[in-house]
Design a protein around this motif. Structure first.
Motif, PDB file in Angstrom:
ATOM      1  N   ASN A 214       0.822  -1.215   0.000  1.00  0.00           N
ATOM      2  CA  ASN A 214       0.000   0.000   0.000  1.00  0.00           C
ATOM      3  C   ASN A 214       0.854   1.262   0.000  1.00  0.00           C
ATOM      4  O   ASN A 214       0.495   2.270  -0.616  1.00  0.00           O
ATOM      5  CB  ASN A 214      -0.938   0.005   1.206  1.00  0.00           C
ATOM      6  CG  ASN A 214      -2.113  -0.940   1.036  1.00  0.00           C
ATOM      7  OD1 ASN A 214      -2.499  -1.263  -0.081  1.00  0.00           O
ATOM      8  ND2 ASN A 214      -2.689  -1.382   2.135  1.00  0.00           N
ATOM      9  N   ASP A 215       1.974   1.216   0.725  1.00  0.00           N
ATOM     10  CA  ASP A 215       2.853   2.377   0.763  1.00  0.00           C
ATOM     11  C   ASP A 215       3.406   2.685  -0.624  1.00  0.00           C
ATOM     12  O   ASP A 215       3.437   3.852  -1.041  1.00  0.00           O
ATOM     13  CB  ASP A 215       4.008   2.125   1.740  1.00  0.00           C
ATOM     14  CG  ASP A 215       4.948   3.321   1.838  1.00  0.00           C
ATOM     15  OD1 ASP A 215       4.586   4.311   2.496  1.00  0.00           O
ATOM     16  OD2 ASP A 215       6.042   3.264   1.235  1.00  0.00           O
ATOM     17  N   SER A 218       0.624   4.070  -2.858  1.00  0.00           N
ATOM     18  CA  SER A 218       0.273   5.452  -2.504  1.00  0.00           C
ATOM     19  C   SER A 218       1.271   6.456  -3.041  1.00  0.00           C
ATOM     20  O   SER A 218       0.937   7.636  -3.217  1.00  0.00           O
ATOM     21  CB  SER A 218       0.167   5.589  -0.976  1.00  0.00           C
ATOM     22  OG  SER A 218       1.450   5.475  -0.366  1.00  0.00           O
ATOM     23  N   LYS A 219       2.469   6.005  -3.328  1.00  0.00           N
ATOM     24  CA  LYS A 219       3.512   6.887  -3.866  1.00  0.00           C
ATOM     25  C   LYS A 219       3.576   6.835  -5.395  1.00  0.00           C
ATOM     26  O   LYS A 219       4.472   7.397  -6.009  1.00  0.00           O
ATOM     27  CB  LYS A 219       4.873   6.501  -3.279  1.00  0.00           C
ATOM     28  CG  LYS A 219       4.973   6.779  -1.777  1.00  0.00           C
ATOM     29  CD  LYS A 219       6.195   6.147  -1.163  1.00  0.00           C
ATOM     30  CE  LYS A 219       6.241   6.438   0.350  1.00  0.00           C
ATOM     31  NZ  LYS A 219       7.292   5.674   1.045  1.00  0.00           N
TER      32      LYS A 219
END
Length: 313
Positions: A214-215, A218-219
């Motif tokens: 997810n990180d 998200s980027k």
């Protein structure tokens, strides 16, 4: 009584001096984590592809390194688990201005394994100066992680150049033995997929895995997950119950996150000539893997030029 105090003081003084001497001597010691991060910092500014994983991904990176220039970078270390993969990618992936694709190596058994079960907590200490995170957030753990000597995994051979050189030579000789023999394959397969495997780690590792994915998403980073090819002898001897369940969990998570997952653990077209041991590809195997990934990523519209991104023809 006074004499006892003096003796205790002398012992404490000697002990302190020994610690100071060791810390000074080992200040120049380069751990595998130091080497990895030094290489990462050199390539990360221009790299378009980031490889993430344990020693299985290192084999891919090393097989390609002499042909990649600065278009590829690695956050990979022998024994690295999901916990530390998450720590490294969350902290460093965003720094890569030209990053187009992150390829995460997730072995079929990785969600049932961690540094503790593998007895690799020294890797935790090696990485601490780069991640500021430890499994055990205690004063003693942090103190050991800050110690140059403890970060070396107590490598006493470093105190003597001849012993240190001999150790390096022995490591090289070990790699030249017959790691693909039936006995070695059996031992390695069972070690990875059974002896170190703990189903009670599923929930914890799944959460860490999802957080890492997810990180990156998200980027704005394109992410793919792959279980890297293993030798035929490895696949014959692995605990198929554990690995099937493990790969099923990975598949479920990546499907939920809409991320491609390629389980290439057992590829019929790859024979033992493409592996340096039971579970690590050699340069020939790495090249085959890259071409397979290129075909898959083009097919699924993830990237259209993966091979050219990691290989300078």
């Amino acid at each position: 009584m006074r004499r006892l105090y003096i003796e205790i003081l002398v012992v404490c003084t000697i002990f302190t001096l020994v610690i100071i001497m060791l810390e000074k001597k080992y200040s120049s010691y380069q751990t595998k984590a130091d080497e990895m991060m030094s290489d990462f910092f050199t390539s990360s500014e221009n790299a378009e592809v980031l490889l993430v994983g344990n020693s299985h991904m290192i084999a891919v990176y090393e097989g390609l390194k002499d042909r990649t220039g600065d278009r590829i970078s690695l956050l990979g270390l022998g024994g690295l688990d999901i916990f530390q993969m998450r720590n490294l990618t969350i902290k460093y992936a965003y720094q890569m201005k030209n990053l187009k694709l992150m390829v995460i190596s997730a072995d079929e058994y990785c969600l049932g394994n961690n540094l503790k079960t593998s007895n690799f907590l020294y890797v935790d200490r090696m990485l601490y100066r780069y991640t500021d995170t430890l499994y055990e957030q205690s004063f003693s753990s942090a103190l050991m992680a800050k110690s140059n000597f403890m970060r070396s995994n107590r490598d006493f051979s470093f105190l003597f150049s001849s012993a240190y050189q001999k150790k390096k030579e022995e490591e090289e000789l070990f790699l030249q033995k017959d790691p693909l023999s039936p006995a070695n394959c059996l031992n390695r397969s069972i070690e990875l997929t059974e002896k170190r495997f703990r189903k009670n780690l599923y929930d914890e590792n799944s959460s860490l895995f999802i957080e890492m994915l997810n990180d990156a998403i998200s980027k704005g980073i394109r992410v793919v997950v792959v279980s890297l090819p293993k030798s035929n002898c490895y696949n014959r001897n692995k605990n198929s119950v554990n690995t099937s369940e493990g790969s099923g969990l990975i598949s479920g998570i990546t499907k939920e996150e809409n991320i491609p997952y390629y389980n290439l653990t057992n590829i019929d077209s790859m024979d033992d000539s493409q592996f340096r041991d039971a579970d690590h590809m050699n340069k020939k195997g790495a090249s085959s893997f890259i071409m397979m990934m290129d075909t898959l990523l083009r097919r699924d519209g993830v990237v259209s030029d993966f091979a050219s991104m990691v290989l300078n023809y």
